[in-house]
Design an enzyme around this catalytic site. Structure first.
Site, PDB file in Angstrom:
ATOM      1  N   ASP A 299       0.946  -1.304   0.116  1.00  0.00           N
ATOM      2  CA  ASP A 299       0.004   0.031  -0.230  1.00  0.00           C
ATOM      3  C   ASP A 299       0.992   1.251  -0.058  1.00  0.00           C
ATOM      4  OD1 ASP A 299      -2.275   1.613   0.001  1.00  0.00           O
ATOM      5  OD2 ASP A 299      -3.134   0.552   1.888  1.00  0.00           O
TER       6      ASP A 299
ATOM      7  N   GLU B 258       2.955   5.735  -3.913  1.00  0.00           N
ATOM      8  CA  GLU B 258       3.427   7.036  -4.586  1.00  0.00           C
ATOM      9  C   GLU B 258       4.583   7.292  -4.446  1.00  0.00           C
ATOM     10  OE1 GLU B 258      -0.923   7.412  -2.450  1.00  0.00           O
ATOM     11  OE2 GLU B 258       0.759   6.231  -2.469  1.00  0.00           O
TER      12      GLU B 258
ATOM     13  N   ASP C 269      -8.373   4.593  -3.391  1.00  0.00           N
ATOM     14  CA  ASP C 269      -9.500   4.825  -2.494  1.00  0.00           C
ATOM     15  C   ASP C 269     -10.767   5.414  -2.904  1.00  0.00           C
ATOM     16  OD1 ASP C 269      -7.685   3.567  -0.949  1.00  0.00           O
ATOM     17  OD2 ASP C 269      -6.980   5.422   0.208  1.00  0.00           O
TER      18      ASP C 269
END
Length: 828
Positions: free
Chosen positions: A465, A468, A533
């Site tokens: 997760d 970025e 998300d």
């Protein structure tokens, strides 16, 4: 006086950008070595000199400006172009994500009838176009002369034309710029993002002609809802807060003109496709323009080139092609076991259970809250015995009170400020700092720590997760250099750290890494990328369809989304139309969101026909039985259909491994001659056989479906046969997603199983007549990398329309007689 053809300074205001596409008058072309192969049909038009010695270097300097152009063939249909005002930068190899591999075989050099240098292979050519005065040229206007006193260009310009083997122009590169960030162009702030020891920053751009009928696909993940990017600016960078949902950058584009373009720059890049008759790529920071052109008669030939440049897509463990059950979050070991028992007691197929974040005591601690997770190893043993595998989330963030923070800080292993201070998100984000996995020592430590503290507990795969990274790197610094310069590369380095560790330490056990972001080459790390998300709305759902199609068109086939949306449900939502599913028996989950059971069901139907079927979200419960009995019956129907389709889907995964071609496909990839599908956003091909048309409108019970021209089509549910090139309105009650099968398709279906650890046989091979057809059926153990050394069974299936017969060669695909397995569909 400013010479014609010089792009203006830096990113240049559009009003000042010149339109002339040739080289500057003063440009001196001195070819050191350039290559091309002549065909007999064009020998009279140009003269071949010799084979290519790479790199091909062209000096384009004049009295005031040094400029170097480099061309390097990477294969018969791939050529790299590099331009820079710095010769060493022009001669340097490609950037991160790209596998170096110059290959000049079959390329020769020559001159055309105008004296321009041409590189040619049997599949494409590149012509470096010199300045040729037009018979219609007019003297420069005095206004232009006056302007040149104050506004100058940064380069001498360049013009390169790319053609396919037939001589058709597929791409026209018309100019470029390379300018130091400055106040005029509004990018001077970039200069604050480099240290005195860093190389000079330049903003670079390249300009390409954009014919009126050219259309653009790919470019990573942009969730604004478009398919064809023409006329829509694409901001190619990792942006959690992008409009519509998180964006992630894969700077690769494929068009209907027979080429793909890979832009070799990892900084924030803006693409303007088809504006003012040009397509412009502008990267915030770089020291050159570098790009690859891949020619191909078909999209799959282009994807084979992309595979060569960025790496093969390994097969996922077979469990990843089944059903992945997740929610935000299963809080305890007992909750996970209860969910597992719920699936097995109901005999609902499922393969992977996911443990999301906050199982740990502190962010970055890599431990388990002992009261909630007393024995994860024992839990995993129980789950494995039930046929489940487990995936667990690992974050790259470390808070200052964690057990590893001081070690990472001491070693300089954080994404940091210029003075070495770890970058954090205070005062609002208290989750700590990101580990810098561009540092090989940090990457090795990160993998070893996860292996020893987490995977040692029996977990099977990792959810990477926040790749970025979560703290945007602009203004911070990686081990490899300024974050502003290398803005988009973290997902590649981070997934590489995990995948390489898996391959090294777990040998032949296949892994999968769920990643929130991507960059060139991330597919070679066994990555599934998901759309982050997203919100639980009909609008977000509708936009997922073109989002996934463009992402797959970027050369990365394993894309998924949080089925049902990740964000928390609103307290109330009253639809315009009566909900198709009664929410009253699911109030404990959906609250006052009356149409959510309908939305979730439609979304699940769509996800059944994605490369990865994975559900996730911030709801109190998220299992198939959570949305009421009517919804449960439909969801069970589709998850069982998914498992029937595993032989088909798994074989498509094998084809992607072998060829690089995605099997989640926008219709223009398969039907390039049908103008009706150019921007078709709500239909797609799932492999060569299935056309899927998700129902994305609340309350809809019918759906108009366009059937592409050039083929007949069968309704998957009714076997009704239709002629292509027309729109048909079909029934779409709440338990049906419109699916059509292309005539000539061969569709292998598996026997019922509840997980992929069980043996699945080929129960049926359905043939949809109307055209000749082929399909490669692949079967193996599903869990090792033996297929990379030729392991597994390959069965070539061939349908011959003239004789109305199915043939098969190679390994035996099924044990029963053909008469019991093969079904030729009878049209209704």
């Amino acid at each position: 006086m400013k010479t014609r053809g010089q792009p203006m300074r830096g990113a240049t205001p559009k009003s000042m950008r010149p339109s002339w596409r040739g080289l500057a008058l003063a440009t001196r072309l001195s070819v050191a070595a350039v290559a091309l192969a002549a065909s007999a049909s064009t020998a009279s038009a140009w003269a071949a000199d010799s084979g290519v010695t790479a790199p091909v270097v062209v000096d384009q300097s004049n009295k005031t400006q040094e400029q170097t152009l480099v061309l390097e063939p990477y294969g018969p249909n791939i050529i790299r172009v590099t331009l820079s005002l710095k010769k060493d930068a022009a001669l340097a190899g490609p950037g991160y994500g790209i596998i170096p591999g110059v290959n000049t075989a079959g390329w020769t050099q020559g001159k055309d009838e105008r004296g321009d240098t041409v590189l040619r292979s049997g599949q494409m050519s590149a012509t470096i176009v010199g300045w040729h005065p037009s018979p219609h040229a007019v003297p420069p206007q005095q206004t232009a002369v006056d302007i040149s006193r104050y506004f100058g260009g940064t380069t001498n310009g360049a013009h390169i034309t790319f053609k396919d083997a037939s001589g058709k122009t597929i791409l026209d590169f018309t100019g470029w710029s390379m300018g130091v960030p400055n106040f005029k162009d509004g990018n001077s702030q970039l200069l604050h993002d480099r240290r005195p020891t860093d190389d000079q920053f330049y903003t670079v751009n390249g300009v390409f002609a954009a014919p009126a009928d050219e259309h653009y696909y790919g470019l990573g993940q942009n969730q604004e809802g478009f398919l064809d990017h023409r006329g829509h600016v694409v901001r190619c960078w990792n942006d959690y807060n992008a409009p519509g949902g998180q964006s992630t950058c894969v700077p690769f584009m494929i068009t209907n003109y027979g080429y793909g373009l890979l832009w070799d720059n990892p900084s924030k890049t803006t693409i303007e496709p088809g504006f003012n008759e040009v397509t412009r790529w502008t990267s915030e920071v770089g020291d050159r323009v570098s790009f690859f052109v891949i020619a191909g008669k078909t999209p799959d030939e282009i994807y084979a080139g992309y595979r060569q440049l960025t790496g093969a897509t390994p097969m996922l463990p077979k469990s990843a092609y089944g059903y992945i059950q997740s929610k935000q979050r299963y809080r305890s070991q007992q909750e996970v076991l209860d969910v597992a028992k719920g699936y097995r007691e109901r005999h609902i197929p499922a393969d992977v259970l996911v443990v999301d974040w906050f199982y740990y005591t502190i962010m970055g601690q890599f431990d388990f809250v002992p009261e909630l997770w007393p024995n994860p190893k024992a839990m995993n043993k129980q789950l494995h015995d039930m046929g489940f595998e487990t995936m667990i989330s690992v974050w790259p963030r470390f808070t200052s009170d964690g057990r590893y923070y001081d070690l990472l800080k001491k070693n300089g292993w954080f994404l940091s400020q210029a003075d070495g201070t770890p970058t954090n998100g205070l005062p609002y984000d208290k989750a700590g700092s990101d580990i810098d996995t561009t540092n090989p020592d940090a990457a090795k430590w990160y993998w070893n720590t996860i292996r020893d503290t987490i995977l040692s507990q029996g977990f099977d795969s990792l959810w990477s997760d926040e790749t970025e990274p979560d703290l945007p790197p602009n203004g911070s610094y990686y081990h490899i250099g300024p974050g502003t310069k290398y803005f988009n590369v973290y997902p590649l380095f981070h997934t590489s750290a995990l995948y390489d560790g898996f391959r090294r330490d777990f040998k032949d056990k296949r892994t999968v890494i769920l990643s929130r972001d991507a960059y060139l080459g991330v597919q070679r790390n066994g990555a599934i990328v998901w759309s982050s998300d997203i919100t639980p709305t009909w609008d977000a759902f509708k936009r997922q369809v073109p989002t996934g199609l463009d992402f797959a068109a970027s050369g990365i086939t394993y894309w998924s989304n949080d089925t049902g949306g990740w964000q928390y449900l609103p307290e109330e939502h009253k639809p315009a139309k009566a909900p198709l599913l009664d929410p009253t028996q699911a109030r404990g989950v959906v609250g006052g969101y009356d149409d959510y059971p309908e939305l979730y069901t439609r979304w699940f139907q769509y996800a059944t026909f994605l490369p990865v079927l994975r559900t996730h979200g911030s709801r109190p419960a998220n299992e198939i039985w959570s949305y009421g009995p009517d919804a449960q019956a439909i969801l069970e129907k589709y998850v069982k259909l998914r498992y029937q389709l595993i032989p088909y889907i798994y074989s498509l995964g094998y084809k992607t491994y072998k060829t690089g071609a995605p099997f989640l496909r926008a219709l223009p990839l398969d039907f390039p001659n049908d103008p009706a599908v150019t921007d078709m956003r709500d239909e797609y091909m799932f492999g060569p056989a299935l056309l899927v048309a998700p129902v994305t409108e609340q309350g809809a019970t019918t759906k108009p479906v366009y059937l592409p021209a050039g083929s007949d089509w069968y309704d998957f549910w009714t076997d009704t046969r239709y002629t292509g090139g027309q729109t048909v309105t079909v029934a779409a009650p709440i338990d049906r997603i419109p699916v059509f099968v292309k005539a000539g398709s061969i569709l292998p279906l598996g026997s019922p199983i509840e997980n992929t650890h069980q043996t699945q046989t080929i129960a049926k091979v359905k043939v949809y007549p109307g055209a000749d057809g082929r399909f490669t059926l692949f079967q193996d153990d599903g869990f090792t990398y033996a297929y990379e050394q030729g392991g597994g069974k390959v069965t070539e299936l061939t349908w011959t329309e003239a004789s109305h017969s199915l043939g098969h060669t190679g390994a035996k695909g099924w044990s029963e007689p053909d008469a019991k397995v093969v079904e030729v569909v009878q049209a209704k």
